[in-house]
Scaffold this active site. Structure first.
Site, PDB file in Angstrom:
ATOM      1  N   LYS A   1      -8.062  44.054  -9.635  1.00 47.73           N
ATOM      2  CA  LYS A   1      -8.534  44.475  -8.312  1.00 47.73           C
ATOM      3  C   LYS A   1      -9.087  43.295  -7.522  1.00 47.73           C
ATOM      4  CE  LYS A   1     -12.018  47.045  -5.799  1.00 47.73           C
ATOM      5  NZ  LYS A   1     -13.214  47.902  -5.819  1.00 47.73           N
TER       6      LYS A   1
ATOM      7  N   TYR B   1     -11.336  45.644   3.196  1.00 44.37           N
ATOM      8  CA  TYR B   1     -10.395  46.126   2.180  1.00 44.37           C
ATOM      9  C   TYR B   1     -10.717  47.558   1.805  1.00 44.37           C
ATOM     10  CZ  TYR B   1     -13.954  44.612  -1.344  1.00 44.37           C
ATOM     11  OH  TYR B   1     -15.097  44.410  -2.083  1.00 44.37           O
TER      12      TYR B   1
ATOM     13  N   PHE C   1     -15.566  42.786  -9.368  1.00 42.82           N
ATOM     14  CA  PHE C   1     -15.472  41.877  -8.220  1.00 42.82           C
ATOM     15  C   PHE C   1     -16.451  42.252  -7.113  1.00 42.82           C
ATOM     16  CE2 PHE C   1     -13.713  41.388  -3.939  1.00 42.82           C
ATOM     17  CZ  PHE C   1     -13.593  40.008  -3.853  1.00 42.82           C
ATOM     18  N   ASP C   2     -16.557  43.548  -6.810  1.00 39.57           N
ATOM     19  CA  ASP C   2     -17.428  43.988  -5.716  1.00 39.57           C
ATOM     20  C   ASP C   2     -18.869  43.557  -5.944  1.00 39.57           C
ATOM     21  OD1 ASP C   2     -15.687  46.074  -4.027  1.00 39.57           O
ATOM     22  OD2 ASP C   2     -15.233  46.340  -6.144  1.00 39.57           O
ATOM     23  N   VAL C   3     -19.337  43.684  -7.175  1.00 40.97           N
ATOM     24  CA  VAL C   3     -20.713  43.302  -7.486  1.00 40.97           C
ATOM     25  C   VAL C   3     -20.907  41.809  -7.266  1.00 40.97           C
ATOM     26  CG1 VAL C   3     -22.459  43.145  -9.290  1.00 40.97           C
ATOM     27  CG2 VAL C   3     -21.017  45.185  -9.126  1.00 40.97           C
TER      28      VAL C   3
END
Length: 237
Positions: free
Chosen positions: A79, A97, A189-191
């Site tokens: 991701k 995104y 990834f978001d974190v």
């Protein structure tokens, strides 16, 4: 100078929307129809093995007025890796995104883009007052989400209620500041992105969102375990 329309809205022509689409041939048509009114750039990142790129290509050919690009990769990027690949392809001042499962509508993404008139980033949240969950997750998934959020707060000091909602938008200059340091390619990834943005002094707003749970989640038990290990390596590695 960046372009704005009256009322503090961000000009859609200044926006790019990145959509990682790993083996989404069964759902991608409905997503394409939903976002067909977007005036900015649409960047799909396909790193699977099914017909998703062909479906996107056919849709783009039938809608020449839209700016649609489809990046294809022969290996799985993850991701985070897919998002980074799409962001690097974007050339607009604002980049967002969203997930390819249709949980978030184009209208909700445009609301996030408009928040960038006054902030470095805006992230959708399913757990803030004012959010609308038209189809809720099951009890187990909700409990897992709350436990994950607690770990994020303890490990990284982030006070967001929902780091994993697949709807986010940022100023390009803020992303450029942190992307070279990003190590995560998976669901964590978001974190890492939010953590590095916070450490760089960027202001990212959390915004209530209308969201619909889709049953076919790509996050399995193995992914959850790897996400946890990835966060520990990131924080203490």
């Amino acid at each position: 100078m960046l372009n704005y329309t009256e009322g503090g809205e961000v000009d859609r022509a200044d926006c790019s929307l990145v959509i990682p689409a790993y083996n989404e041939e069964r759902r991608i048509r409905s997503v394409l129809e939903d976002i067909s009114g977007f005036a900015g750039d649409l960047i799909f990142v396909c790193d699977g093995t099914d017909a998703t790129p062909a479906i996107i290509g056919a849709f783009a050919a039938d809608h020449p007025s839209l700016c649609i690009r489809c990046l294809t990769f022969p290996v799985r990027l993850g991701k985070g890796g897919g998002i980074v690949a799409g962001v690097r392809e974007a050339s607009t001042p604002y980049v967002g995104y969203m997930d390819a499962d249709g949980s978030t509508s184009l209208w909700e993404m445009e609301r996030l883009f408009d928040r960038l008139a006054d902030a470095d980033g805006a992230i959708g949240s399913r757990w803030l007052p004012g959010s609308v969950l038209t189809v809720r997750q099951g009890l187990r998934r909700r409990a897992e989400s709350r436990f994950f959020n607690l770990l994020v707060r303890l490990l990284f000091g982030l006070d967001y209620r929902d780091t994993q909602c697949g709807a986010k938008a940022f100023r390009r200059e803020a992303l450029d500041r942190v992307l070279p340091s990003i190590r995560s390619t998976g669901f964590e990834f978001d974190v890492e992105l939010l953590w590095r943005l916070a450490r760089s002094g960027c202001r990212v707003e959390e915004v209530p969102i209308t969201w619909e749970n889709r049953d076919e989640s790509k996050v399995g038990a193995a992914d959850a375990k790897e996400m946890l290990l990835g966060m520990i390596r990131l924080r203490f590695g």
